[in-house]
Design an enzyme around this catalytic site. Structure first.
Site, PDB file in Angstrom:
ATOM      1  N   TYR A 172       0.865  -1.187   0.000  1.00  0.00           N
ATOM      2  CA  TYR A 172       0.000   0.000   0.000  1.00  0.00           C
ATOM      3  C   TYR A 172       0.891   1.223   0.000  1.00  0.00           C
ATOM      4  O   TYR A 172       1.832   1.319   0.783  1.00  0.00           O
ATOM      5  CB  TYR A 172      -0.890  -0.010   1.248  1.00  0.00           C
ATOM      6  CG  TYR A 172      -1.779   1.210   1.381  1.00  0.00           C
ATOM      7  CD1 TYR A 172      -2.794   1.456   0.454  1.00  0.00           C
ATOM      8  CD2 TYR A 172      -1.614   2.112   2.433  1.00  0.00           C
ATOM      9  CE1 TYR A 172      -3.623   2.570   0.573  1.00  0.00           C
ATOM     10  CE2 TYR A 172      -2.442   3.223   2.567  1.00  0.00           C
ATOM     11  CZ  TYR A 172      -3.443   3.448   1.635  1.00  0.00           C
ATOM     12  OH  TYR A 172      -4.262   4.549   1.763  1.00  0.00           O
ATOM     13  N   ASP A 189       9.365   3.016  -0.268  1.00  0.00           N
ATOM     14  CA  ASP A 189       8.283   3.645   0.491  1.00  0.00           C
ATOM     15  C   ASP A 189       8.483   3.268   1.957  1.00  0.00           C
ATOM     16  O   ASP A 189       8.070   2.199   2.404  1.00  0.00           O
ATOM     17  CB  ASP A 189       6.923   3.182  -0.025  1.00  0.00           C
ATOM     18  CG  ASP A 189       5.779   3.850   0.745  1.00  0.00           C
ATOM     19  OD1 ASP A 189       6.062   4.613   1.695  1.00  0.00           O
ATOM     20  OD2 ASP A 189       4.606   3.593   0.395  1.00  0.00           O
ATOM     21  N   LYS A 204       4.246   8.987   8.907  1.00  0.00           N
ATOM     22  CA  LYS A 204       4.068   8.320  10.203  1.00  0.00           C
ATOM     23  C   LYS A 204       5.058   8.784  11.291  1.00  0.00           C
ATOM     24  O   LYS A 204       4.864   9.852  11.843  1.00  0.00           O
ATOM     25  CB  LYS A 204       4.047   6.804   9.988  1.00  0.00           C
ATOM     26  CG  LYS A 204       2.848   6.439   9.086  1.00  0.00           C
ATOM     27  CD  LYS A 204       2.460   4.998   9.015  1.00  0.00           C
ATOM     28  CE  LYS A 204       1.120   4.885   8.284  1.00  0.00           C
ATOM     29  NZ  LYS A 204       1.103   4.056   7.097  1.00  0.00           N
TER      30      LYS A 204
HETATM   31  C1  LIG Z   1       0.440   4.544   5.766  1.00  0.00           C
HETATM   32  C2  LIG Z   1       1.207   4.350   4.506  1.00  0.00           C
HETATM   33  C3  LIG Z   1       1.076   5.236   3.421  1.00  0.00           C
HETATM   34  C4  LIG Z   1       0.064   6.335   3.393  1.00  0.00           C
HETATM   35  O1  LIG Z   1       0.295   7.305   4.360  1.00  0.00           O
HETATM   36  P1  LIG Z   1      -0.932   8.265   4.792  1.00  0.00           P
HETATM   37  O2  LIG Z   1      -0.299   9.221   5.733  1.00  0.00           O
HETATM   38  O3  LIG Z   1      -1.965   7.377   5.397  1.00  0.00           O
HETATM   39  O4  LIG Z   1      -1.410   8.923   3.547  1.00  0.00           O
HETATM   40  C5  LIG Z   1       1.906   5.048   2.339  1.00  0.00           C
HETATM   41  N1  LIG Z   1       2.804   4.042   2.304  1.00  0.00           N
HETATM   42  C6  LIG Z   1       2.951   3.191   3.326  1.00  0.00           C
HETATM   43  C7  LIG Z   1       3.982   2.123   3.238  1.00  0.00           C
HETATM   44  C8  LIG Z   1       2.137   3.294   4.441  1.00  0.00           C
HETATM   45  O5  LIG Z   1       2.263   2.401   5.433  1.00  0.00           O
END
Ligand SMILES: *Cc1c(COP(=O)(O)O)cnc(C)c1O
Length: 422
Positions: A144, A239, A267
């Site tokens: 994701y 990511d 995060k």
């Molecule tokens: C949570 C997450 C996102 C999205 O971040 P948001 O702040 O919710 O938009 C993208 N990539 C990874 C790997 C994530 O865990």
């Protein structure tokens, strides 16, 4: 446990908010029942609207590496609040957090702040397109990367829990710019580059997947991605929105010794406030406006409160490197004893109990998990005061606020719950 207030709030919520929640995974769709409305967090604990207390392993889905209301972060936010909430102009702390990120993650030579992980990945793939002059992005099943149009294909937990493969509302032309391959599949990546290498702008990957449950990279997989992208003039985007400052101070790239072209963060770097960032090679990042032709902007980007919280987080982690060893030890205790029929994957303080016999290495194996069993396990744990993510396809997060006593209680609750499932 009494959940009367949560139930009443949810009943009200569903008439004004789609599904009653502001992000789908919060809705307990995968496990049934009413989502618990939270009132307060302190350290490792959450307290709901009815006053029930939980040991929290969601940690706001990753950001709360130091637990709720860590004093250093609270103090930084209070301090920033005295001078204003937003200026729409550059500030000293933005320079400081950029330098702190560069210092921790050497592959990041320049970095741009945004407001969420989604914005970070959306911008990173755009920059990769602008830099390479190519259109295609490779992603992996079960990963994701936020709710970016072209990346919402086979995108892990949120959609998988709802049984949605591909979202409505994304033009086919957008999905067609994405090549989706199985995670950890060396051959598939090589075949894709043989066929389309000259058109691939970037490969984006969660270096340790968190969004199909915790799935580590196979030995050599990230290195292969790094080499194949370099050989074909494409960019590797790690990511690290979830893994950054989580699996190690320098993220998964430090842990596995990988130097990506671009990295996305979010995060943890916001200390619990909304933030995201993308950065990497100076020549690539120089394509971003106003230095270069790739446009990307944000009214609240570099928000003073979020930056203050994030900077306090990064400074605390830098000053306390032992945190990562402690997290690893606590998480190891949590996963030391699992019954037959359960596979546990763990990297540092990220972990998932899969109700599946045998290794979980990709989306195909993750989705063979017994979600009905997970659902019962989830509720048994909740009743015992342990708050887990309401989906089989999520990671649990241990924070520095979890005590040895928290872990003992959790292990006891898990043993009892596993026992009741057997
Ligand atoms: C949570 C997450 C996102 C999205 O971040 P948001 O702040 O919710 O938009 C993208 N990539 C990874 C790997 C994530 O865990």
């Amino acid at each position: 446990m009494n959940h009367a207030k949560s139930e009443a709030l949810f009943e009200r919520a569903v008439s004004s908010i789609p599904g009653g929640v502001n992000s789908p995974v919060r809705a307990f769709r995968g496990v049934g029942g009413t989502p618990v409305f939270m009132a307060r967090g302190e350290g490792s604990r959450l307290f709901d609207a009815d006053g029930n207390e939980y040991i929290d392993y969601v940690g706001s889905w990753g950001p709360l590496l130091l637990g709720h209301r860590h004093p250093a972060i609270v103090a930084a936010i209070e301090d920033a609040l005295k001078t204003g909430t937003s200026f729409g102009a550059p500030t000293e702390r933005e320079v400081e957090i950029a330098e702190a990120i560069r210092d921790a993650v050497p592959s990041i030579e320049m970095v741009r702040l945004v407001n969420s992980g989604t914005e970070a990945t959306m911008s990173a793939i755009r920059v990769a397109r602008g830099f390479t002059g190519r259109d295609l992005t490779v992603k992996f099943e079960g990963c994701y990367h936020g709710h970016v149009d072209s990346l919402l294909v086979k995108a892990g937990s949120g959609m998988a829990t709802l049984g949605i493969a591909d979202t409505a509302g994304v033009p086919a032309a957008f999905s067609e710019t994405t090549i989706v391959l199985p995670f950890n599949a060396f051959d598939a990546v090589e075949a894709a580059f043989r066929a389309l290498g000259g058109r691939i702008a970037s490969v984006i990957v969660e270096p340790v997947v968190g969004n199909m449950g915790c799935v580590p990279p196979a030995p050599g997989f990230l290195k292969m991605l790094s080499e194949i992208t370099a050989n074909h003039g494409a960019l590797l985007i790690l990511d690290e929105v979830m893994t950054g400052f989580r699996v190690a101070f320098g993220g998964a790239q430090e842990l596995y010794g990988i130097k990506p072209d671009l990295t996305t963060l979010g995060k943890v770097i916001g200390g619990g406030l909304p933030i995201g960032a993308y950065g990497g090679r100076a020549d690539v990042m120089s394509c971003v406006a106003p230095s270069g032709p790739v446009y990307q902007a944000g009214t609240l980007s570099g928000n003073p409160l979020a930056v203050a919280a994030g900077l306090a987080m990064l400074r605390h982690l830098k000053a306390h490197p032992g945190i990562y060893l402690d997290l690893d030890a606590r998480a190891a205790e949590l996963t030391a004893d699992v019954p037959p029929g359960v596979t546990v994957n763990r990297v540092g303080s990220m972990l998932t109990f899969f109700f599946h016999q045998g290794p979980v290495t990709d989306w195909e194996s993750a989705k063979r998990s017994d979600t009905a069993k997970f659902k019962r396990f989830f509720h048994l744990m909740l009743e015992r005061g342990v708050y887990l993510a309401p989906s089989q396809f999520e990671a649990a997060f241990v924070s520095a606020a979890h005590t040895a006593e928290d872990v003992r209680k959790t292990v006891a609750a898990a043993a009892e719950s596993f026992g009741m499932l057997a």
